[in-house]
Design an enzyme around this catalytic site. Structure first.
Site, PDB file in Angstrom:
ATOM      1  N   CYS A 128      22.026  -2.584  12.149  1.00  0.00           N
ATOM      2  CA  CYS A 128      21.423  -1.113  10.466  1.00  0.00           C
ATOM      3  C   CYS A 128      20.171  -0.854  10.374  1.00  0.00           C
ATOM      4  CB  CYS A 128      21.276  -2.407   9.499  1.00  0.00           C
ATOM      5  SG  CYS A 128      20.152  -3.250   9.626  1.00  0.00           S
ATOM      6  N   CYS A 137      -0.537 -15.975 -19.720  1.00  0.00           N
ATOM      7  CA  CYS A 137      -1.043 -15.633 -20.393  1.00  0.00           C
ATOM      8  C   CYS A 137      -0.368 -16.842 -21.989  1.00  0.00           C
ATOM      9  CB  CYS A 137      -0.755 -14.044 -21.145  1.00  0.00           C
ATOM     10  SG  CYS A 137       0.762 -13.974 -21.680  1.00  0.00           S
ATOM     11  N   CYS A 174      12.154   1.737  -1.962  1.00  0.00           N
ATOM     12  CA  CYS A 174      12.889   3.156  -2.080  1.00  0.00           C
ATOM     13  C   CYS A 174      12.391   3.728  -0.489  1.00  0.00           C
ATOM     14  CB  CYS A 174      12.024   4.580  -2.651  1.00  0.00           C
ATOM     15  SG  CYS A 174      10.358   4.354  -2.122  1.00  0.00           S
ATOM     16  N   ASN A 209       6.373  11.432   3.211  1.00  0.00           N
ATOM     17  CA  ASN A 209       6.014  10.558   1.412  1.00  0.00           C
ATOM     18  C   ASN A 209       6.070  11.991   0.466  1.00  0.00           C
ATOM     19  OD1 ASN A 209       2.868   8.608   3.237  1.00  0.00           O
ATOM     20  ND2 ASN A 209       5.232   7.899   2.141  1.00  0.00           N
ATOM     21  N   LEU A 210       6.009  13.245   1.684  1.00  0.00           N
ATOM     22  CA  LEU A 210       5.517  14.315   0.654  1.00  0.00           C
ATOM     23  C   LEU A 210       6.318  15.298  -0.754  1.00  0.00           C
ATOM     24  CD1 LEU A 210       4.055  16.515   3.546  1.00  0.00           C
ATOM     25  CD2 LEU A 210       2.634  15.041   2.424  1.00  0.00           C
ATOM     26  N   HIS A 211       8.195  14.461   0.012  1.00  0.00           N
ATOM     27  CA  HIS A 211       8.904  15.147  -0.982  1.00  0.00           C
ATOM     28  C   HIS A 211       8.859  14.270  -2.795  1.00  0.00           C
ATOM     29  CE1 HIS A 211      11.136  11.292  -0.898  1.00  0.00           C
ATOM     30  NE2 HIS A 211      11.698  11.548  -1.506  1.00  0.00           N
ATOM     31  N   ARG A 212       7.851  13.122  -2.346  1.00  0.00           N
ATOM     32  CA  ARG A 212       7.720  12.606  -4.006  1.00  0.00           C
ATOM     33  C   ARG A 212       6.343  12.523  -4.090  1.00  0.00           C
ATOM     34  NH1 ARG A 212       8.400   8.962  -0.077  1.00  0.00           N
ATOM     35  NH2 ARG A 212       7.610   7.078  -0.582  1.00  0.00           N
ATOM     36  N   CYS A 240       3.670 -19.368 -21.062  1.00  0.00           N
ATOM     37  CA  CYS A 240       3.652 -17.654 -19.907  1.00  0.00           C
ATOM     38  C   CYS A 240       2.505 -18.866 -19.508  1.00  0.00           C
ATOM     39  CB  CYS A 240       3.285 -17.037 -20.684  1.00  0.00           C
ATOM     40  SG  CYS A 240       3.271 -15.786 -18.709  1.00  0.00           S
ATOM     41  N   CYS A 245       4.944 -13.209 -18.938  1.00  0.00           N
ATOM     42  CA  CYS A 245       6.394 -14.199 -19.657  1.00  0.00           C
ATOM     43  C   CYS A 245       8.301 -13.259 -19.421  1.00  0.00           C
ATOM     44  CB  CYS A 245       6.099 -13.203 -21.329  1.00  0.00           C
ATOM     45  SG  CYS A 245       4.271 -13.757 -21.565  1.00  0.00           S
ATOM     46  N   GLY A 289       4.197   8.074  -4.832  1.00  0.00           N
ATOM     47  CA  GLY A 289       5.233   8.446  -5.817  1.00  0.00           C
ATOM     48  C   GLY A 289       5.439   8.841  -7.311  1.00  0.00           C
TER      49      GLY A 289
END
Length: 426
Positions: A379, A267, A206, A88-91, A264, A192, A59
């Site tokens: 669910c 880095c 998603c 996938n195709l809707h986005r 960090c 960081c 997407g």
């Protein structure tokens, strides 16, 4: 550790030659952006000499790669091990129905070559991993992270820091998006800001939470904008800022970020991360944007869809609780289920608890069995149902007698795959 250089700075440091003059056809193709004083022929030549690694052709990656190719970026590396699916195709706007089950990397490369045949498109049909990430990142000037999953986000960030490359990263979920540029001109890297990954059970992608297709389109386009500005030498205003997008309100918000953290792990001044790690283990989740599978309960607290089908066939008295949000129940449900959303269970919604108690009482009256009365929880995938079982196990069963609560492994999608092929999958 020094911040990443711009592609132009890197080529100057390497003693590279100036890009060749634009051809007549290039001038014609890019005329609308060539006349911009901020870009001009010099910026266009820098674009044509630049290479960008796109991690993920979904997407975010589709609109990003489409605009980079259209603008004339010289070489695009397209990393994706997945194949094109109908959902996938809707986005994911580079792919087509005719390329279902085709490699996303190859599908994207084919579409981009049709758009601009002068751009070199290199598909990598691989799963980005600690073993291959560094060589890939080192072969490109800029990296765009369009993966949208936590382990890959850390992997790409660390690879960019170790290779000295700037990273443009975006994400999109439901009706929101965010964008940032990492490890560039003194700005922070991803670690960081987020030194530790979030608990895996709190992460939503998603596939779980949904997304309106235009939202990753907007975020991928903004991501492309930052890449083009950096590649052409215009620069970026997001090296120490994060851009947040609220699609419902039509609002952008900019958050100022701190500079690079000297402490960090990757880095900082004394980094402890000097090689790529096992990021799935580090994050406690798999590197995928597909539906994740949690394991919160013991095997004794769960049953398979095949076992639940036997319960139905035997007509044993029980209560099935569907804990999905009501909008998902509108899409599809088992007709004998009671919808009690997980959010309301966890929030101790009095009306929902009352409804559930009443359903159990009514069904339980039909049995003379002194055994624990069975309550099954379902669910979409078997993740939220496990959380609901934990909530219900702590529920006071006053007046109901002994209750046995189990979740159905794999949820309704396992039911559709293994029991009823006509049941909708979403």
């Amino acid at each position: 550790m020094a911040s990443a250089q711009t592609p132009e700075e890197q080529r100057a440091a390497d003693g590279g030659d100036a890009p060749p003059a634009l051809t007549r056809l290039e001038i014609q193709r890019y005329s609308r952006q060539l006349v911009l004083p901020e870009l001009g022929p010099g910026g266009q030549r820098r674009l044509s000499a630049c290479s960008v690694l796109v991690v993920g052709c979904g997407g975010l990656g589709c609109p990003l790669a489409q605009y980079l190719a259209a603008a004339g970026v010289g070489r695009l590396g397209l990393v994706d091990h997945d194949v094109v699916e109908l959902s996938n195709l809707h986005r994911q706007v580079l792919h087509r129905e005719s390329r279902l089950a085709t490699s996303k990397a190859r599908s994207a490369a084919a579409a981009l070559q049709e758009l601009n045949s002068t751009v070199q498109c290199v598909p990598y049909e691989v799963h980005l991993s600690p073993s291959n990430a560094l060589p890939l990142v080192r072969a490109y000037d800029l990296v765009a992270d369009c993966s949208d999953n936590v382990p890959t986000r850390y992997l790409v960030n660390d690879a960019c820091v170790l290779a000295g490359k700037p990273l443009v990263s975006a994400s999109a979920l439901r009706l929101e998006g965010q964008l940032a540029v990492y490890h560039f001109q003194g700005g922070p890297c991803y670690r960081c800001l987020f030194p530790k990954p979030p608990p895996p059970e709190t992460v939503t992608n998603c596939a779980d939470g949904g997304v309106l297709g235009v939202v990753p389109g907007i975020m991928g386009s903004l991501q492309a904008l930052e890449v083009l500005k950096m590649a052409s030498g215009i620069g970026t205003g997001l090296s120490r800022a994060m851009l947040l997008f609220d699609a419902l309100e039509g609002r952008f918000r900019r958050i100022q970020l701190r500079s690079r953290d000297p402490a960090c792990a990757v880095c900082g001044d004394h980094p402890s991360v000097t090689d790529l790690q096992d990021y799935e283990r580090f994050c406690g989740s798999s590197a995928t944007d597909k539906c994740r599978m949690l394991q919160l309960l013991s095997s004794e607290e769960r049953i398979s869809v095949e076992e639940y089908k036997k319960v139905l066939d035997s007509q044993d008295q029980h209560v099935l609780v569907d804990v999905r949000p009501s909008v998902e129940v509108e899409i599809c449900c088992l007709p004998h289920s009671l919808n009690v959303p997980l959010s309301k269970l966890e929030g101790k919604d009095e009306e929902c608890w009352k409804t559930l108690r009443q359903r159990i009482c009514n069904v339980k009256q039909r049995t003379d069995d002194n055994m624990a009365f069975p309550v099954y929880v379902v669910c979409k995938l078997g993740n939220d149902s496990q959380k609901a079982v934990r909530v219900l196990q702590g529920w006071s069963h006053d007046g109901l007698g002994l209750i046995s609560v189990k979740d159905i492994k794999g949820g309704l999608m396992a039911w559709a795959s293994n029991i009823d092929p006509e049941f909708p999958q979403y």
